[in-house]
Write a protein that holds these residues in place. Structure first.
Motif, PDB file in Angstrom:
ATOM      1  N   ALA A 153       1.038  -1.324   0.037  1.00  0.00           N
ATOM      2  CA  ALA A 153      -0.065  -0.029   0.034  1.00  0.00           C
ATOM      3  C   ALA A 153       0.746   1.292  -0.051  1.00  0.00           C
ATOM      4  CB  ALA A 153      -0.969   0.096   1.354  1.00  0.00           C
ATOM      5  N   ALA A 154       1.879   1.166   0.965  1.00  0.00           N
ATOM      6  CA  ALA A 154       2.948   2.291   0.634  1.00  0.00           C
ATOM      7  C   ALA A 154       3.522   2.577  -0.601  1.00  0.00           C
ATOM      8  CB  ALA A 154       4.120   2.119   1.816  1.00  0.00           C
ATOM      9  N   LEU A 155       3.794   1.540  -1.339  1.00  0.00           N
ATOM     10  CA  LEU A 155       4.559   1.621  -2.601  1.00  0.00           C
ATOM     11  C   LEU A 155       3.272   2.151  -3.651  1.00  0.00           C
ATOM     12  CD1 LEU A 155       6.418  -1.896  -3.063  1.00  0.00           C
ATOM     13  CD2 LEU A 155       7.418   0.557  -2.685  1.00  0.00           C
ATOM     14  N   THR A 156       2.174   1.785  -3.478  1.00  0.00           N
ATOM     15  CA  THR A 156       1.141   2.413  -4.479  1.00  0.00           C
ATOM     16  C   THR A 156       0.760   4.005  -3.939  1.00  0.00           C
ATOM     17  OG1 THR A 156       0.019   0.278  -4.533  1.00  0.00           O
ATOM     18  CG2 THR A 156      -1.339   1.999  -4.868  1.00  0.00           C
ATOM     19  N   LEU A 157       0.999   4.251  -2.813  1.00  0.00           N
ATOM     20  CA  LEU A 157       0.725   5.510  -2.365  1.00  0.00           C
ATOM     21  C   LEU A 157       1.859   6.442  -2.925  1.00  0.00           C
ATOM     22  CD1 LEU A 157      -0.685   8.128  -0.938  1.00  0.00           C
ATOM     23  CD2 LEU A 157       0.169   7.189   1.180  1.00  0.00           C
ATOM     24  N   LYS A 158       3.209   5.969  -2.822  1.00  0.00           N
ATOM     25  CA  LYS A 158       4.339   6.716  -3.187  1.00  0.00           C
ATOM     26  C   LYS A 158       4.255   6.969  -4.664  1.00  0.00           C
ATOM     27  CE  LYS A 158       7.303   4.964   0.325  1.00  0.00           C
ATOM     28  NZ  LYS A 158       8.527   4.240   0.792  1.00  0.00           N
ATOM     29  N   LYS A 159       3.602   5.913  -5.198  1.00  0.00           N
ATOM     30  CA  LYS A 159       3.816   6.069  -6.660  1.00  0.00           C
ATOM     31  C   LYS A 159       2.640   7.154  -7.182  1.00  0.00           C
ATOM     32  CE  LYS A 159       2.597   3.191 -10.977  1.00  0.00           C
ATOM     33  NZ  LYS A 159       1.166   3.869 -11.663  1.00  0.00           N
ATOM     34  N   GLU A 160       1.501   7.242  -6.669  1.00  0.00           N
ATOM     35  CA  GLU A 160       0.532   8.203  -7.025  1.00  0.00           C
ATOM     36  C   GLU A 160       0.750   9.567  -6.450  1.00  0.00           C
ATOM     37  OE1 GLU A 160      -3.296   8.733  -8.491  1.00  0.00           O
ATOM     38  OE2 GLU A 160      -2.444   6.678  -8.152  1.00  0.00           O
ATOM     39  N   LEU A 161       1.564   9.420  -5.420  1.00  0.00           N
ATOM     40  CA  LEU A 161       2.109  11.067  -4.964  1.00  0.00           C
ATOM     41  C   LEU A 161       3.038  11.528  -6.064  1.00  0.00           C
ATOM     42  CD1 LEU A 161       2.781  10.287  -1.124  1.00  0.00           C
ATOM     43  CD2 LEU A 161       0.772  11.775  -2.086  1.00  0.00           C
ATOM     44  N   LYS A 162       4.094  10.650  -6.649  1.00  0.00           N
ATOM     45  CA  LYS A 162       4.962  11.136  -7.536  1.00  0.00           C
ATOM     46  C   LYS A 162       4.173  11.518  -8.856  1.00  0.00           C
ATOM     47  CE  LYS A 162       8.568   8.371  -6.030  1.00  0.00           C
ATOM     48  NZ  LYS A 162       9.449   7.217  -6.248  1.00  0.00           N
ATOM     49  N   GLU A 163       2.752  10.842  -9.122  1.00  0.00           N
ATOM     50  CA  GLU A 163       2.236  11.289 -10.256  1.00  0.00           C
ATOM     51  C   GLU A 163       1.090  12.682  -9.897  1.00  0.00           C
ATOM     52  OE1 GLU A 163      -0.162   7.862 -11.564  1.00  0.00           O
ATOM     53  OE2 GLU A 163       1.638   6.731 -11.764  1.00  0.00           O
ATOM     54  N   ASP A 164       0.764  12.864  -8.838  1.00  0.00           N
ATOM     55  CA  ASP A 164      -0.296  13.640  -8.430  1.00  0.00           C
ATOM     56  C   ASP A 164       0.246  15.124  -7.880  1.00  0.00           C
ATOM     57  OD1 ASP A 164      -2.048  11.838  -9.452  1.00  0.00           O
ATOM     58  OD2 ASP A 164      -2.648  11.167  -7.542  1.00  0.00           O
ATOM     59  N   VAL A 165       1.303  15.037  -7.037  1.00  0.00           N
ATOM     60  CA  VAL A 165       1.798  16.108  -6.472  1.00  0.00           C
ATOM     61  C   VAL A 165       2.601  16.958  -7.298  1.00  0.00           C
ATOM     62  CG1 VAL A 165       3.298  17.027  -4.577  1.00  0.00           C
ATOM     63  CG2 VAL A 165       2.129  15.023  -4.056  1.00  0.00           C
ATOM     64  N   CYS A 166       1.967  18.143  -7.457  1.00  0.00           N
ATOM     65  CA  CYS A 166       2.391  19.190  -8.516  1.00  0.00           C
ATOM     66  C   CYS A 166       3.810  20.091  -7.972  1.00  0.00           C
ATOM     67  CB  CYS A 166       1.309  20.087  -8.743  1.00  0.00           C
ATOM     68  SG  CYS A 166      -0.015  19.452  -9.630  1.00  0.00           S
ATOM     69  N   SER A 167       4.509  20.250  -8.840  1.00  0.00           N
ATOM     70  CA  SER A 167       5.628  21.436  -8.314  1.00  0.00           C
ATOM     71  C   SER A 167       5.170  22.707  -8.180  1.00  0.00           C
ATOM     72  CB  SER A 167       6.761  21.331  -9.298  1.00  0.00           C
ATOM     73  OG  SER A 167       6.557  21.849 -10.523  1.00  0.00           O
ATOM     74  N   ILE A 168       5.901  23.668  -7.652  1.00  0.00           N
ATOM     75  CA  ILE A 168       5.631  25.017  -7.765  1.00  0.00           C
ATOM     76  C   ILE A 168       5.612  25.575  -9.147  1.00  0.00           C
ATOM     77  CG2 ILE A 168       7.841  25.798  -7.098  1.00  0.00           C
ATOM     78  CD1 ILE A 168       4.716  27.106  -5.197  1.00  0.00           C
ATOM     79  N   ASP A 169       6.456  25.190  -9.924  1.00  0.00           N
ATOM     80  CA  ASP A 169       6.729  25.478 -11.421  1.00  0.00           C
ATOM     81  C   ASP A 169       5.649  25.220 -12.326  1.00  0.00           C
ATOM     82  OD1 ASP A 169       9.157  26.989 -10.723  1.00  0.00           O
ATOM     83  OD2 ASP A 169      10.318  25.158 -10.938  1.00  0.00           O
ATOM     84  N   GLN A 170       4.860  24.006 -11.685  1.00  0.00           N
ATOM     85  CA  GLN A 170       3.768  23.639 -12.566  1.00  0.00           C
ATOM     86  C   GLN A 170       2.327  24.454 -12.006  1.00  0.00           C
ATOM     87  OE1 GLN A 170       3.998  19.323 -11.115  1.00  0.00           O
ATOM     88  NE2 GLN A 170       4.149  18.819 -13.348  1.00  0.00           N
ATOM     89  N   VAL A 171       2.289  24.690 -10.961  1.00  0.00           N
ATOM     90  CA  VAL A 171       1.068  25.558 -10.664  1.00  0.00           C
ATOM     91  C   VAL A 171       1.110  26.910 -10.879  1.00  0.00           C
ATOM     92  CG1 VAL A 171       0.500  23.757  -9.139  1.00  0.00           C
ATOM     93  CG2 VAL A 171       1.697  25.743  -8.187  1.00  0.00           C
ATOM     94  N   ILE A 172       2.316  27.454 -11.146  1.00  0.00           N
ATOM     95  CA  ILE A 172       2.227  29.137 -11.141  1.00  0.00           C
ATOM     96  C   ILE A 172       1.876  29.449 -12.419  1.00  0.00           C
ATOM     97  CG2 ILE A 172       3.821  31.100 -11.452  1.00  0.00           C
ATOM     98  CD1 ILE A 172       5.695  29.941  -9.132  1.00  0.00           C
ATOM     99  N   PRO A 173       2.041  28.927 -13.387  1.00  0.00           N
ATOM    100  CA  PRO A 173       1.513  29.003 -14.962  1.00  0.00           C
ATOM    101  C   PRO A 173       0.100  28.855 -14.867  1.00  0.00           C
ATOM    102  CG  PRO A 173       3.369  27.761 -15.202  1.00  0.00           C
ATOM    103  CD  PRO A 173       3.357  27.744 -13.907  1.00  0.00           C
ATOM    104  N   PHE A 174      -0.402  27.707 -14.210  1.00  0.00           N
ATOM    105  CA  PHE A 174      -1.906  27.669 -14.165  1.00  0.00           C
ATOM    106  C   PHE A 174      -2.479  28.827 -13.422  1.00  0.00           C
ATOM    107  CE2 PHE A 174      -5.537  26.204 -11.838  1.00  0.00           C
ATOM    108  CZ  PHE A 174      -6.525  25.701 -12.785  1.00  0.00           C
ATOM    109  N   PHE A 175      -2.025  29.003 -12.175  1.00  0.00           N
ATOM    110  CA  PHE A 175      -2.487  30.180 -11.423  1.00  0.00           C
ATOM    111  C   PHE A 175      -2.764  31.531 -12.312  1.00  0.00           C
ATOM    112  CE2 PHE A 175      -0.828  28.015  -7.362  1.00  0.00           C
ATOM    113  CZ  PHE A 175      -1.904  27.152  -7.224  1.00  0.00           C
TER     114      PHE A 175
END
Length: 114
Positions: free
Chosen positions: A42-64
């Motif tokens: 379950a931890a491996l699955t969560l880590k994989k999901e976090l790597k896919e879903d957590v956005c970097s600050i550089d990803q969100v600034i252009p969206f904002f």
């Protein structure tokens, strides 16, 4: 790092208004598996999901700063988030400033410890 810290961060992600349903389910599965023989998987699955879903600050600034961001979030909210994200980046923040990404980023920064 205490196991309680990890569990608290997972709960923070799961309960964040910015957490989408798929990540919420992976968090719930991890919490259910914690302390059992299924925890490692379950931890491996969560880590994989976090790597896919957590956005970097550089990803969100252009969206904002985009028209889409203004449409989705409201112009004033998007403008405020862009300002806050730029300030966070200037302080060295690596991940998006929303509650889900903040907690998720913390877990990613401590990935080898859990």
């Amino acid at each position: 790092m205490a196991k309680e810290e990890i569990l608290e961060k997972v709960k923070e992600i799961m309960n964040a208004p910015s957490c989408y349903e798929g990540l919420k389910k992976v968090c719930e599965a991890y919490l259910k598996a914690a302390g059992t023989a299924d925890e490692k998987e379950a931890a491996l699955t969560l880590k994989k999901e976090l790597k896919e879903d957590v956005c970097s600050i550089d990803q969100v600034i252009p969206f904002f700063e985009s028209e889409e961001g203004a449409t989705v979030l409201g112009a004033d909210t998007a403008k405020g988030l862009a300002k806050a994200a730029h300030e966070a980046k200037a302080k060295g923040v690596k991940y998006c400033i929303c509650p889900a990404c903040t907690a998720g980023g913390w877990l990613l920064n401590h990935e080898s410890e859990w």
